[in-house]
Design a protein around this motif. Structure first.
Motif, PDB file in Angstrom:
ATOM      1  N   TYR A 262       0.837  -1.197   0.000  1.00 13.57           N
ATOM      2  CA  TYR A 262       0.000   0.000   0.000  1.00 13.57           C
ATOM      3  C   TYR A 262       0.874   1.249   0.000  1.00 13.57           C
ATOM      4  O   TYR A 262       1.951   1.256   0.588  1.00 13.57           O
ATOM      5  CB  TYR A 262      -0.914   0.003   1.230  1.00 13.57           C
ATOM      6  CG  TYR A 262      -2.195  -0.763   1.026  1.00 13.57           C
ATOM      7  CD1 TYR A 262      -2.247  -1.902   0.239  1.00 13.57           C
ATOM      8  CD2 TYR A 262      -3.369  -0.342   1.627  1.00 13.57           C
ATOM      9  CE1 TYR A 262      -3.430  -2.599   0.059  1.00 13.57           C
ATOM     10  CE2 TYR A 262      -4.561  -1.036   1.452  1.00 13.57           C
ATOM     11  CZ  TYR A 262      -4.577  -2.159   0.659  1.00 13.57           C
ATOM     12  OH  TYR A 262      -5.742  -2.841   0.476  1.00 13.57           O
ATOM     13  N   PRO A 263       0.391   2.331  -0.636  1.00 15.05           N
ATOM     14  CA  PRO A 263       1.157   3.581  -0.581  1.00 15.05           C
ATOM     15  C   PRO A 263       1.218   4.092   0.863  1.00 15.05           C
ATOM     16  O   PRO A 263       0.309   3.797   1.656  1.00 15.05           O
ATOM     17  CB  PRO A 263       0.360   4.528  -1.482  1.00 15.05           C
ATOM     18  CG  PRO A 263      -0.974   3.898  -1.689  1.00 15.05           C
ATOM     19  CD  PRO A 263      -0.843   2.436  -1.402  1.00 15.05           C
ATOM     20  N   PRO A 264       2.270   4.837   1.212  1.00 16.22           N
ATOM     21  CA  PRO A 264       2.446   5.282   2.608  1.00 16.22           C
ATOM     22  C   PRO A 264       1.211   5.955   3.217  1.00 16.22           C
ATOM     23  O   PRO A 264       0.876   5.721   4.375  1.00 16.22           O
ATOM     24  CB  PRO A 264       3.621   6.257   2.538  1.00 16.22           C
ATOM     25  CG  PRO A 264       4.371   5.857   1.324  1.00 16.22           C
ATOM     26  CD  PRO A 264       3.361   5.286   0.354  1.00 16.22           C
ATOM     27  N   GLU A 265       0.505   6.767   2.426  1.00 14.97           N
ATOM     28  CA  GLU A 265      -0.661   7.474   2.974  1.00 14.97           C
ATOM     29  C   GLU A 265      -1.848   6.544   3.253  1.00 14.97           C
ATOM     30  O   GLU A 265      -2.787   6.922   3.948  1.00 14.97           O
ATOM     31  CB  GLU A 265      -1.088   8.621   2.046  1.00 14.97           C
ATOM     32  CG  GLU A 265      -1.653   8.202   0.708  1.00 14.97           C
ATOM     33  CD  GLU A 265      -0.619   7.899  -0.379  1.00 14.97           C
ATOM     34  OE1 GLU A 265      -1.038   7.636  -1.518  1.00 14.97           O
ATOM     35  OE2 GLU A 265       0.609   7.915  -0.099  1.00 14.97           O
ATOM     36  N   ALA A 266      -1.805   5.320   2.734  1.00 11.48           N
ATOM     37  CA  ALA A 266      -2.893   4.356   2.964  1.00 11.48           C
ATOM     38  C   ALA A 266      -2.507   3.279   3.980  1.00 11.48           C
ATOM     39  O   ALA A 266      -3.279   2.381   4.258  1.00 11.48           O
ATOM     40  CB  ALA A 266      -3.289   3.698   1.646  1.00 11.48           C
ATOM     41  N   ARG A 267      -1.309   3.396   4.560  1.00 12.76           N
ATOM     42  CA  ARG A 267      -0.863   2.406   5.533  1.00 12.76           C
ATOM     43  C   ARG A 267      -1.281   2.845   6.931  1.00 12.76           C
ATOM     44  O   ARG A 267      -0.865   3.895   7.412  1.00 12.76           O
ATOM     45  CB  ARG A 267       0.651   2.199   5.456  1.00 12.76           C
ATOM     46  CG  ARG A 267       1.059   1.541   4.132  1.00 12.76           C
ATOM     47  CD  ARG A 267       2.512   1.160   4.078  1.00 12.76           C
ATOM     48  NE  ARG A 267       2.755   0.094   5.042  1.00 12.76           N
ATOM     49  CZ  ARG A 267       3.809   0.052   5.846  1.00 12.76           C
ATOM     50  NH1 ARG A 267       4.721   0.991   5.820  1.00 12.76           N
ATOM     51  NH2 ARG A 267       3.950  -0.946   6.692  1.00 12.76           N
ATOM     52  N   GLY A 268      -2.133   2.027   7.566  1.00 14.21           N
ATOM     53  CA  GLY A 268      -2.596   2.361   8.904  1.00 14.21           C
ATOM     54  C   GLY A 268      -3.708   1.432   9.327  1.00 14.21           C
ATOM     55  O   GLY A 268      -3.855   0.332   8.796  1.00 14.21           O
ATOM     56  N   TYR A 269      -4.504   1.896  10.284  1.00 18.18           N
ATOM     57  CA  TYR A 269      -5.560   1.069  10.855  1.00 18.18           C
ATOM     58  C   TYR A 269      -6.643   1.949  11.468  1.00 18.18           C
ATOM     59  O   TYR A 269      -6.512   3.174  11.514  1.00 18.18           O
ATOM     60  CB  TYR A 269      -4.973   0.107  11.893  1.00 18.18           C
ATOM     61  CG  TYR A 269      -4.187   0.794  13.003  1.00 18.18           C
ATOM     62  CD1 TYR A 269      -4.826   1.210  14.175  1.00 18.18           C
ATOM     63  CD2 TYR A 269      -2.829   1.039  12.866  1.00 18.18           C
ATOM     64  CE1 TYR A 269      -4.118   1.841  15.180  1.00 18.18           C
ATOM     65  CE2 TYR A 269      -2.116   1.668  13.875  1.00 18.18           C
ATOM     66  CZ  TYR A 269      -2.761   2.065  15.030  1.00 18.18           C
ATOM     67  OH  TYR A 269      -2.064   2.701  16.028  1.00 18.18           O
ATOM     68  N   VAL A 270      -7.699   1.291  11.947  1.00 14.78           N
ATOM     69  CA  VAL A 270      -8.847   1.986  12.539  1.00 14.78           C
ATOM     70  C   VAL A 270      -9.019   1.533  13.981  1.00 14.78           C
ATOM     71  O   VAL A 270      -8.833   0.350  14.292  1.00 14.78           O
ATOM     72  CB  VAL A 270     -10.138   1.659  11.746  1.00 14.78           C
ATOM     73  CG1 VAL A 270     -11.372   2.266  12.411  1.00 14.78           C
ATOM     74  CG2 VAL A 270     -10.021   2.132  10.301  1.00 14.78           C
ATOM     75  N   VAL A 271      -9.388   2.467  14.837  1.00 16.65           N
ATOM     76  CA  VAL A 271      -9.755   2.144  16.212  1.00 16.65           C
ATOM     77  C   VAL A 271     -11.164   2.666  16.465  1.00 16.65           C
ATOM     78  O   VAL A 271     -11.487   3.809  16.122  1.00 16.65           O
ATOM     79  CB  VAL A 271      -8.770   2.748  17.237  1.00 16.65           C
ATOM     80  CG1 VAL A 271      -9.253   2.524  18.666  1.00 16.65           C
ATOM     81  CG2 VAL A 271      -7.368   2.172  17.043  1.00 16.65           C
TER      82      VAL A 271
END
Length: 185
Positions: free
Chosen positions: A163-172
């Protein structure tokens, strides 16, 4: 003073285990957030066939060793359609891990329909899951990490380096709100 512990659900999509360094990323995220429930929202690993079951069991073992207290929910995606069958065939996980195509978190006044999202576009998904106008969809399929307040959609991004850096993450999701957290910060 006592009372109920605050609810905290961690939604992680597109892990793509056993990608290099993924275990340390998972460990950092889980230790930072300390969630009650961890929802693996699709494409956790690749599992199209029986012989790929060990990958599913391995990723569950890794997450269980990092977070022995957490409830684990495994939502199948388009890359791991066989994963639920693998979990049901594994005696130590069959009773303990929820394997499904969608998980509904009923939090205070809202419902969060957590679904991988490869099954259709947003309108189709909202209709097929029966989400009301005030309910949220949490989607893992799209390479986006953002909250669309108007459409009431949370794009969960992914942990994978694909994934591109701006789309790398998660939800809480907590009992009072929700947020996305980027891995690039």
């Amino acid at each position: 003073m006592g009372g109920k512990l605050a609810l905290k659900i961690l939604v992680i999509s597109n892990i793509r285990f056993p990608e290099p360094h993924i275990e340390s990323v998972l460990s950092n995220v889980i230790k930072k957030e300390e969630p009650e429930t961890i929802v693996l929202n699709g494409d956790t690993t690749q599992c199209y066939w029986d012989y790929e079951c060990p990958r599913v069991i391995d990723v569950l073992y890794v997450i269980r060793s990092i977070a022995p207290w957490a409830q684990l929910v495994y939502i199948q995606g388009d890359m791991d359609p066989h994963a639920i069958k693998c979990i049901m065939a594994e005696p130590r996980y069959r009773e303990e891990i929820i394997g499904t195509t969608m998980y509904i978190a009923d939090v205070s006044s809202a419902k969060y329909y957590i679904i991988h999202g490869h099954q259709g576009d947003i309108d189709q998904l909202r209709k097929s899951v029966g989400a009301g106008p005030w309910d949220w969809l949490v989607i893992g399929q799209h390479k986006r990490l953002e909250v669309d307040k108007l459409a009431r959609v949370i794009y969960a991004g992914g942990i994978t380096r694909d994934y591109p850096p701006e789309a790398r993450g998660y939800v809480v999701i907590t009992d009072s709100s929700h947020y996305t957290r980027s891995l690039s910060h």
